[in-house]
Design a protein around this motif. Structure first.
Motif, PDB file in Angstrom:
ATOM      1  N   TYR A   7       0.947  -1.140  -0.109  1.00 42.97           N
ATOM      2  CA  TYR A   7       0.145   0.161  -0.084  1.00 42.97           C
ATOM      3  C   TYR A   7       1.078   1.118   0.080  1.00 42.97           C
ATOM      4  CZ  TYR A   7      -3.972  -3.010   0.977  1.00 42.97           C
ATOM      5  OH  TYR A   7      -4.926  -4.167   0.866  1.00 42.97           O
ATOM      6  N   THR A   8       0.899   2.296  -0.848  1.00 42.81           N
ATOM      7  CA  THR A   8       1.800   3.173  -1.307  1.00 42.81           C
ATOM      8  C   THR A   8       0.907   4.551  -1.488  1.00 42.81           C
ATOM      9  OG1 THR A   8       1.806   2.671  -3.638  1.00 42.81           O
ATOM     10  CG2 THR A   8       3.336   1.410  -2.359  1.00 42.81           C
ATOM     11  N   THR A   9       1.714   5.427  -1.703  1.00 44.66           N
ATOM     12  CA  THR A   9       1.358   6.947  -2.411  1.00 44.66           C
ATOM     13  C   THR A   9       2.252   6.989  -3.505  1.00 44.66           C
ATOM     14  OG1 THR A   9       2.425   8.373  -0.723  1.00 44.66           O
ATOM     15  CG2 THR A   9       0.061   7.581  -0.272  1.00 44.66           C
ATOM     16  N   GLY A  10       1.888   8.093  -4.365  1.00 42.12           N
ATOM     17  CA  GLY A  10       2.847   8.279  -5.284  1.00 42.12           C
ATOM     18  C   GLY A  10       4.080   9.323  -4.805  1.00 42.12           C
ATOM     19  N   ILE A  32      -1.025  -0.995  -4.212  1.00 43.14           N
ATOM     20  CA  ILE A  32      -2.056  -0.284  -4.222  1.00 43.14           C
ATOM     21  C   ILE A  32      -1.799   1.025  -3.864  1.00 43.14           C
ATOM     22  CG2 ILE A  32      -4.527  -0.360  -3.100  1.00 43.14           C
ATOM     23  CD1 ILE A  32      -4.278  -3.357  -3.126  1.00 43.14           C
ATOM     24  N   ASP A  33      -2.407   2.245  -4.636  1.00 45.62           N
ATOM     25  CA  ASP A  33      -1.933   3.458  -4.329  1.00 45.62           C
ATOM     26  C   ASP A  33      -3.123   3.895  -3.609  1.00 45.62           C
ATOM     27  OD1 ASP A  33      -1.933   6.344  -4.414  1.00 45.62           O
ATOM     28  OD2 ASP A  33      -0.702   6.307  -5.983  1.00 45.62           O
ATOM     29  N   ILE A  34      -3.006   4.206  -2.289  1.00 47.13           N
ATOM     30  CA  ILE A  34      -4.100   4.516  -1.432  1.00 47.13           C
ATOM     31  C   ILE A  34      -4.898   5.792  -1.860  1.00 47.13           C
ATOM     32  CG2 ILE A  34      -3.539   3.256   0.562  1.00 47.13           C
ATOM     33  CD1 ILE A  34      -2.846   5.792   1.938  1.00 47.13           C
ATOM     34  N   GLY A  50      -4.904   4.124  13.099  1.00 50.67           N
ATOM     35  CA  GLY A  50      -5.673   5.038  12.533  1.00 50.67           C
ATOM     36  C   GLY A  50      -4.721   6.095  11.462  1.00 50.67           C
ATOM     37  N   ASN A  51      -3.604   5.958  11.439  1.00 50.36           N
ATOM     38  CA  ASN A  51      -2.840   6.561  10.680  1.00 50.36           C
ATOM     39  C   ASN A  51      -2.629   6.237   9.233  1.00 50.36           C
ATOM     40  OD1 ASN A  51      -1.847   8.340  12.738  1.00 50.36           O
ATOM     41  ND2 ASN A  51      -0.780   6.650  13.620  1.00 50.36           N
ATOM     42  N   ARG A  52      -2.417   6.928   8.188  1.00 50.34           N
ATOM     43  CA  ARG A  52      -2.050   6.501   6.997  1.00 50.34           C
ATOM     44  C   ARG A  52      -0.977   6.353   6.470  1.00 50.34           C
ATOM     45  NH1 ARG A  52      -6.570  10.235   3.819  1.00 50.34           N
ATOM     46  NH2 ARG A  52      -8.396   9.508   4.817  1.00 50.34           N
ATOM     47  N   THR A  53      -0.389   5.430   7.165  1.00 48.90           N
ATOM     48  CA  THR A  53       1.353   5.098   7.190  1.00 48.90           C
ATOM     49  C   THR A  53       1.700   4.162   6.014  1.00 48.90           C
ATOM     50  OG1 THR A  53       1.493   5.607   9.396  1.00 48.90           O
ATOM     51  CG2 THR A  53       3.418   4.785   8.228  1.00 48.90           C
ATOM     52  N   VAL A  54       2.478   4.763   4.909  1.00 52.83           N
ATOM     53  CA  VAL A  54       3.074   3.873   3.882  1.00 52.83           C
ATOM     54  C   VAL A  54       4.419   3.868   3.865  1.00 52.83           C
ATOM     55  CG1 VAL A  54       0.788   3.971   2.359  1.00 52.83           C
ATOM     56  CG2 VAL A  54       2.473   5.677   2.239  1.00 52.83           C
ATOM     57  N   PRO A  55       5.093   2.819   3.346  1.00 54.70           N
ATOM     58  CA  PRO A  55       4.288   1.563   2.826  1.00 54.70           C
ATOM     59  C   PRO A  55       3.988   0.844   3.938  1.00 54.70           C
ATOM     60  CG  PRO A  55       6.661   1.479   2.915  1.00 54.70           C
ATOM     61  CD  PRO A  55       6.445   2.892   3.123  1.00 54.70           C
ATOM     62  N   THR A  56       2.697   0.244   3.548  1.00 59.90           N
ATOM     63  CA  THR A  56       2.132  -0.850   4.394  1.00 59.90           C
ATOM     64  C   THR A  56       2.312  -1.981   3.604  1.00 59.90           C
ATOM     65  OG1 THR A  56       0.857   0.551   5.884  1.00 59.90           O
ATOM     66  CG2 THR A  56       0.047  -1.624   5.836  1.00 59.90           C
ATOM     67  N   VAL A  57       2.848  -3.191   4.241  1.00 66.41           N
ATOM     68  CA  VAL A  57       3.029  -4.526   3.298  1.00 66.41           C
ATOM     69  C   VAL A  57       2.242  -5.417   4.069  1.00 66.41           C
ATOM     70  CG1 VAL A  57       4.842  -5.714   2.454  1.00 66.41           C
ATOM     71  CG2 VAL A  57       5.460  -3.504   2.678  1.00 66.41           C
ATOM     72  N   VAL A  58       1.685  -6.102   3.228  1.00 72.69           N
ATOM     73  CA  VAL A  58       0.997  -7.248   3.542  1.00 72.69           C
ATOM     74  C   VAL A  58       1.653  -8.544   2.989  1.00 72.69           C
ATOM     75  CG1 VAL A  58      -0.933  -8.702   3.473  1.00 72.69           C
ATOM     76  CG2 VAL A  58      -1.280  -6.386   3.470  1.00 72.69           C
ATOM     77  N   PHE A  59       2.276  -9.360   3.760  1.00 71.15           N
ATOM     78  CA  PHE A  59       3.127 -10.666   3.381  1.00 71.15           C
ATOM     79  C   PHE A  59       2.094 -11.942   3.030  1.00 71.15           C
ATOM     80  CE2 PHE A  59       5.627  -8.017   6.023  1.00 71.15           C
ATOM     81  CZ  PHE A  59       6.844  -8.079   5.118  1.00 71.15           C
ATOM     82  N   PRO A  60       2.699 -12.735   2.214  1.00 68.46           N
ATOM     83  CA  PRO A  60       1.831 -13.971   1.825  1.00 68.46           C
ATOM     84  C   PRO A  60       1.136 -14.569   2.977  1.00 68.46           C
ATOM     85  CG  PRO A  60       3.963 -13.994   0.843  1.00 68.46           C
ATOM     86  CD  PRO A  60       4.053 -12.981   1.823  1.00 68.46           C
ATOM     87  N   ASP A  61       1.654 -14.925   4.171  1.00 65.60           N
ATOM     88  CA  ASP A  61       0.690 -15.087   5.437  1.00 65.60           C
ATOM     89  C   ASP A  61      -0.259 -14.476   5.975  1.00 65.60           C
ATOM     90  OD1 ASP A  61       2.283 -13.505   6.687  1.00 65.60           O
ATOM     91  OD2 ASP A  61       3.481 -14.705   7.951  1.00 65.60           O
ATOM     92  N   GLU A  62      -0.421 -13.177   5.083  1.00 64.27           N
ATOM     93  CA  GLU A  62      -1.523 -12.144   5.573  1.00 64.27           C
ATOM     94  C   GLU A  62      -0.877 -11.216   6.774  1.00 64.27           C
ATOM     95  OE1 GLU A  62      -5.445 -13.694   5.733  1.00 64.27           O
ATOM     96  OE2 GLU A  62      -5.113 -14.376   3.702  1.00 64.27           O
ATOM     97  N   SER A  63       0.189 -11.304   7.130  1.00 63.80           N
ATOM     98  CA  SER A  63       0.914 -10.445   8.324  1.00 63.80           C
ATOM     99  C   SER A  63       1.089  -9.202   7.667  1.00 63.80           C
ATOM    100  CB  SER A  63       2.061 -11.123   9.176  1.00 63.80           C
ATOM    101  OG  SER A  63       3.084 -11.329   8.079  1.00 63.80           O
ATOM    102  N   VAL A  64       1.069  -7.987   8.613  1.00 63.88           N
ATOM    103  CA  VAL A  64       1.432  -6.664   7.826  1.00 63.88           C
ATOM    104  C   VAL A  64       2.382  -6.045   8.574  1.00 63.88           C
ATOM    105  CG1 VAL A  64       0.378  -4.428   7.700  1.00 63.88           C
ATOM    106  CG2 VAL A  64      -1.297  -6.472   7.657  1.00 63.88           C
ATOM    107  N   ALA A  65       3.282  -5.485   7.891  1.00 65.57           N
ATOM    108  CA  ALA A  65       4.363  -4.503   8.448  1.00 65.57           C
ATOM    109  C   ALA A  65       4.450  -2.936   7.806  1.00 65.57           C
ATOM    110  CB  ALA A  65       6.023  -5.115   8.106  1.00 65.57           C
TER     111      ALA A  65
END
Length: 79
Positions: A7-10, A32-34, A50-65
């Motif tokens: 999840y990114t922005t330009g 995915i550009d939010i 509640g923050n729009r922090t990017v990059p937000t990464v979803v891994f194949p196991d569905e965990s998020v960083a």
């Protein structure tokens, strides 16, 4: 098939750097550009207190960083 979802922005420098590193390593990802996909904002906000922090990464196991280093990404996907 993408290994990751980013999840990114330009305008995000951290996003650009991570994408370049992934590209150089041949690691696939779906971006995915939010700012272009408003429905994605809710996911990013939920994942980041509640923050729009990017990059937000979803891994194949569905965990998020949030804003992971390239080393962390490689380690978590076993690359």
């Amino acid at each position: 098939m993408a290994d990751l979802t980013l999840y990114t922005t330009g305008w995000c420098g951290f996003c650009r750097r991570l994408k370049l590193q992934l590209d150089d390593a041949g690691i696939g990802y779906r971006e995915i550009d939010i700012e272009r996909e408003p429905d994605a904002v809710a996911f990013v906000e939920k994942a980041n207190g509640g923050n729009r922090t990017v990059p937000t990464v979803v891994f194949p196991d569905e965990s998020v960083a949030t804003n992971p280093s390239f080393s962390e990404v490689k380690q978590r996907i076993g690359a």
